[in-house]
Design a protein around this motif. Structure first.
Motif, PDB file in Angstrom:
ATOM      1  N   MET A  29       0.831  -1.207   0.000  1.00  0.00           N
ATOM      2  CA  MET A  29       0.000   0.000   0.000  1.00  0.00           C
ATOM      3  C   MET A  29       0.869   1.262   0.000  1.00  0.00           C
ATOM      4  SD  MET A  29      -3.101  -0.374  -0.505  1.00  0.00           S
ATOM      5  CE  MET A  29      -2.866  -1.786  -1.555  1.00  0.00           C
ATOM      6  N   HIS A  49      -1.978  -7.357  -2.636  1.00  0.00           N
ATOM      7  CA  HIS A  49      -2.418  -6.852  -1.330  1.00  0.00           C
ATOM      8  C   HIS A  49      -3.643  -7.636  -0.833  1.00  0.00           C
ATOM      9  CE1 HIS A  49      -3.305  -3.938   1.858  1.00  0.00           C
ATOM     10  NE2 HIS A  49      -4.564  -4.028   1.482  1.00  0.00           N
ATOM     11  N   LYS A  50      -4.614  -7.799  -1.733  1.00  0.00           N
ATOM     12  CA  LYS A  50      -5.851  -8.485  -1.335  1.00  0.00           C
ATOM     13  C   LYS A  50      -5.584  -9.958  -1.046  1.00  0.00           C
ATOM     14  CE  LYS A  50      -8.776  -5.399  -4.036  1.00  0.00           C
ATOM     15  NZ  LYS A  50      -9.834  -5.320  -5.048  1.00  0.00           N
ATOM     16  N   ILE A  56      -3.857 -13.943   5.332  1.00  0.00           N
ATOM     17  CA  ILE A  56      -3.821 -13.567   6.759  1.00  0.00           C
ATOM     18  C   ILE A  56      -5.112 -14.028   7.444  1.00  0.00           C
ATOM     19  CG2 ILE A  56      -3.878 -11.592   8.362  1.00  0.00           C
ATOM     20  CD1 ILE A  56      -1.985 -10.153   6.328  1.00  0.00           C
ATOM     21  N   PRO A 102      -9.054  -7.984   6.959  1.00  0.00           N
ATOM     22  CA  PRO A 102      -9.422  -8.649   5.703  1.00  0.00           C
ATOM     23  C   PRO A 102     -10.911  -8.546   5.390  1.00  0.00           C
ATOM     24  CG  PRO A 102      -8.116 -10.108   7.099  1.00  0.00           C
ATOM     25  CD  PRO A 102      -8.446  -8.920   7.912  1.00  0.00           C
ATOM     26  N   GLY A 105     -11.682  -5.125   4.136  1.00  0.00           N
ATOM     27  CA  GLY A 105     -11.066  -4.993   2.805  1.00  0.00           C
ATOM     28  C   GLY A 105     -11.946  -5.633   1.751  1.00  0.00           C
ATOM     29  N   TYR A 106     -12.463  -6.812   2.049  1.00  0.00           N
ATOM     30  CA  TYR A 106     -13.344  -7.508   1.099  1.00  0.00           C
ATOM     31  C   TYR A 106     -14.667  -6.759   0.928  1.00  0.00           C
ATOM     32  CZ  TYR A 106     -16.747 -11.042  -0.410  1.00  0.00           C
ATOM     33  OH  TYR A 106     -17.751 -11.702  -1.058  1.00  0.00           O
ATOM     34  N   LEU A 113     -13.299 -10.372  -5.665  1.00  0.00           N
ATOM     35  CA  LEU A 113     -11.942 -10.478  -5.103  1.00  0.00           C
ATOM     36  C   LEU A 113     -11.189 -11.578  -5.849  1.00  0.00           C
ATOM     37  CD1 LEU A 113     -11.354 -10.971  -1.256  1.00  0.00           C
ATOM     38  CD2 LEU A 113      -9.656 -11.281  -3.015  1.00  0.00           C
ATOM     39  N   HIS A 135     -14.718   1.021   3.917  1.00  0.00           N
ATOM     40  CA  HIS A 135     -13.459   1.656   3.501  1.00  0.00           C
ATOM     41  C   HIS A 135     -12.839   2.405   4.685  1.00  0.00           C
ATOM     42  CE1 HIS A 135     -11.256   4.021   0.092  1.00  0.00           C
ATOM     43  NE2 HIS A 135     -10.450   3.585   1.011  1.00  0.00           N
ATOM     44  N   HIS A 138     -11.540  -0.010   7.200  1.00  0.00           N
ATOM     45  CA  HIS A 138     -10.266  -0.605   6.771  1.00  0.00           C
ATOM     46  C   HIS A 138      -9.101   0.351   7.085  1.00  0.00           C
ATOM     47  CE1 HIS A 138      -8.276  -3.775   4.499  1.00  0.00           C
ATOM     48  NE2 HIS A 138      -7.636  -2.888   3.781  1.00  0.00           N
ATOM     49  N   LYS A 139      -9.308   1.622   6.744  1.00  0.00           N
ATOM     50  CA  LYS A 139      -8.252   2.624   6.920  1.00  0.00           C
ATOM     51  C   LYS A 139      -7.945   2.847   8.407  1.00  0.00           C
ATOM     52  CE  LYS A 139      -7.060   6.984   4.799  1.00  0.00           C
ATOM     53  NZ  LYS A 139      -7.277   7.728   3.568  1.00  0.00           N
ATOM     54  N   SER A 142      -6.299  -0.061  10.069  1.00  0.00           N
ATOM     55  CA  SER A 142      -4.882  -0.251   9.727  1.00  0.00           C
ATOM     56  C   SER A 142      -4.000   0.615  10.631  1.00  0.00           C
ATOM     57  CB  SER A 142      -4.624   0.040   8.248  1.00  0.00           C
ATOM     58  OG  SER A 142      -4.693   1.408   7.985  1.00  0.00           O
ATOM     59  N   TYR A 143      -4.470   1.837  10.953  1.00  0.00           N
ATOM     60  CA  TYR A 143      -3.681   2.693  11.857  1.00  0.00           C
ATOM     61  C   TYR A 143      -3.651   2.089  13.264  1.00  0.00           C
ATOM     62  CZ  TYR A 143      -4.246   6.142   8.107  1.00  0.00           C
ATOM     63  OH  TYR A 143      -4.240   6.776   6.888  1.00  0.00           O
TER      64      TYR A 143
HETATM   65  C1  HEM Z   1      -4.654  -7.916   7.378  1.00  0.00           C
HETATM   66  C2  HEM Z   1      -4.872  -7.633   6.121  1.00  0.00           C
HETATM   67  C3  HEM Z   1      -4.789  -6.242   5.532  1.00  0.00           C
HETATM   68  C4  HEM Z   1      -4.058  -5.145   5.914  1.00  0.00           C
HETATM   69  C5  HEM Z   1      -3.077  -5.006   7.070  1.00  0.00           C
HETATM   70  C6  HEM Z   1      -4.404  -4.065   5.010  1.00  0.00           C
HETATM   71  C7  HEM Z   1      -3.901  -2.772   5.065  1.00  0.00           C
HETATM   72  C8  HEM Z   1      -4.229  -1.756   4.213  1.00  0.00           C
HETATM   73  C9  HEM Z   1      -3.716  -0.414   4.274  1.00  0.00           C
HETATM   74  C10 HEM Z   1      -2.716   0.094   5.314  1.00  0.00           C
HETATM   75  C11 HEM Z   1      -4.278   0.289   3.265  1.00  0.00           C
HETATM   76  C12 HEM Z   1      -4.067   1.775   2.936  1.00  0.00           C
HETATM   77  C13 HEM Z   1      -5.169   2.534   3.629  1.00  0.00           C
HETATM   78  C14 HEM Z   1      -5.306   3.942   3.163  1.00  0.00           C
HETATM   79  O1  HEM Z   1      -4.553   4.777   3.666  1.00  0.00           O
HETATM   80  O2  HEM Z   1      -6.186   4.179   2.320  1.00  0.00           O
HETATM   81  C15 HEM Z   1      -5.141  -0.603   2.540  1.00  0.00           C
HETATM   82  C16 HEM Z   1      -5.878  -0.262   1.430  1.00  0.00           C
HETATM   83  C17 HEM Z   1      -6.624  -1.140   0.703  1.00  0.00           C
HETATM   84  N1  HEM Z   1      -6.917  -2.443   1.034  1.00  0.00           N
HETATM   85 FE1  HEM Z   1      -6.144  -3.476   2.562  1.00  0.00          FE
HETATM   86  N2  HEM Z   1      -5.333  -4.543   4.094  1.00  0.00           N
HETATM   87  C18 HEM Z   1      -5.572  -5.866   4.384  1.00  0.00           C
HETATM   88  C19 HEM Z   1      -6.431  -6.708   3.726  1.00  0.00           C
HETATM   89  C20 HEM Z   1      -7.153  -6.370   2.598  1.00  0.00           C
HETATM   90  C21 HEM Z   1      -8.046  -7.244   1.885  1.00  0.00           C
HETATM   91  C22 HEM Z   1      -8.318  -8.713   2.248  1.00  0.00           C
HETATM   92  C23 HEM Z   1      -8.555  -6.538   0.850  1.00  0.00           C
HETATM   93  C24 HEM Z   1      -9.545  -6.935  -0.198  1.00  0.00           C
HETATM   94  C25 HEM Z   1     -10.055  -8.081  -0.335  1.00  0.00           C
HETATM   95  C26 HEM Z   1      -7.991  -5.209   0.896  1.00  0.00           C
HETATM   96  C27 HEM Z   1      -8.270  -4.205   0.000  1.00  0.00           C
HETATM   97  C28 HEM Z   1      -7.723  -2.953   0.042  1.00  0.00           C
HETATM   98  C29 HEM Z   1      -7.937  -1.939  -0.986  1.00  0.00           C
HETATM   99  C30 HEM Z   1      -8.760  -2.095  -2.260  1.00  0.00           C
HETATM  100  C31 HEM Z   1      -7.231  -0.807  -0.561  1.00  0.00           C
HETATM  101  C32 HEM Z   1      -7.078   0.519  -1.303  1.00  0.00           C
HETATM  102  C33 HEM Z   1      -8.037   1.542  -0.844  1.00  0.00           C
HETATM  103  C34 HEM Z   1      -7.818   2.817  -1.589  1.00  0.00           C
HETATM  104  O3  HEM Z   1      -7.208   2.836  -2.634  1.00  0.00           O
HETATM  105  O4  HEM Z   1      -8.284   3.824  -1.045  1.00  0.00           O
HETATM  106  N3  HEM Z   1      -7.144  -5.137   1.987  1.00  0.00           N
HETATM  107  N4  HEM Z   1      -5.116  -1.843   3.156  1.00  0.00           N
END
Ligand code: HEM
Ligand code: HEM
Length: 175
Positions: A29, A49-50, A56, A102, A105-106, A113, A135, A138-139, A142-143
């Protein structure tokens, strides 16, 4: 022969492979943010990433099964109440975020996916407001996860360098 409590080799595998996957998911990311102004399509970064996120999730479910059958070794003495509370609550919160990350994220995506280009998991259709909610979840998660991991790693290093007990070795040594 070790005379201090040890995590089983399965638990060590799960622990250290999760570390590797989490770091990779974060690095991807960071890479995406830094490269987005130079490159157009980021699909490989997203797929990786996904897919790491899905791994995980699966590994975390395995972790729960292993803990249920093996239990967790008592690495901190019973009289160190404060340390036990801090360590157990940090670990408990990490478990929760390893599931929330996760799933959110999904759920935040309206697109299917694609797991490592092999398996496609269909998206769940729902109103846009829910996608935005997941969304943000998720953000923010993560922090929060980063803060918890900093505390967790600081705790492990504190035990190793300051208290000089065998807490770190319980997750490191070969059985
Ligand atoms: C433990 C697992 C995961 C971690 C630690 C993680 C962490 C992160 C982080 C730090 C970001 C950036 C956040 C931001 O500042 O916008 C991010 C974005 C994203 N994650 Fe994850 N993620 C994980 C799992 C997943 C999964 C399973 C999916 C989808 C199935 C996913 C889809 C996305 C997508 C699409 C973005 C981009 C969002 C954007 O562009 O604004 N992530 N993730
Ligand atoms: C350099 C990085 C890390 C070090 C040195 C480290 C060290 C340790 C140690 C020594 C323990 C045993 C402590 C005890 O039982 O009280 C432990 C347990 C644990 N660690 Fe880490 N850790 C690291 C990274 C991570 C990461 C990235 C995660 C999760 C994303 C994580 C999640 C956990 C969890 C959930 C436990 C509880 C036992 C288990 O379910 O396996 N750790 N860690």
């Amino acid at each position: 022969m070790q005379n201090y409590p040890q995590y089983s080799s399965k638990q060590k595998w799960i622990h250290w492979s999760t570390l590797l996957l989490i770091v990779s998911a974060f690095l991807l990311m960071i890479l995406k943010v830094t490269l987005s102004q130079y490159l157009g399509g980021m699909s490989t970064i997203y797929i990786l990433h996904k897919s790491f996120g899905v791994l995980i999730f699966v590994i975390t479910l395995c972790r729960f099964v292993v803990i249920k059958s093996n239990g967790v070794p008592e690495v901190l003495p019973k009289n160190q109440k404060l340390q036990r509370i801090l360590s157990k609550s940090t670990q408990g919160l990490i478990y929760i975020f390893l599931i929330i990350m996760p799933l959110s994220g999904y759920l935040m995506s309206s697109r299917p996916l694609n797991f490592l280009g092999v398996i496609t998991i269909p998206a769940i259709d729902m109103p846009n407001i829910y996608y935005s909610f997941f969304h943000i979840t998720h953000k923010v998660s993560s922090y929060l996860l980063v803060i918890l991991l900093i505390l967790h790693i600081a705790g492990a290093l504190y035990h190793y360098f300051w208290i000089r007990d065998k807490v770190l070795q319980s997750m490191l040594s070969r059985n």
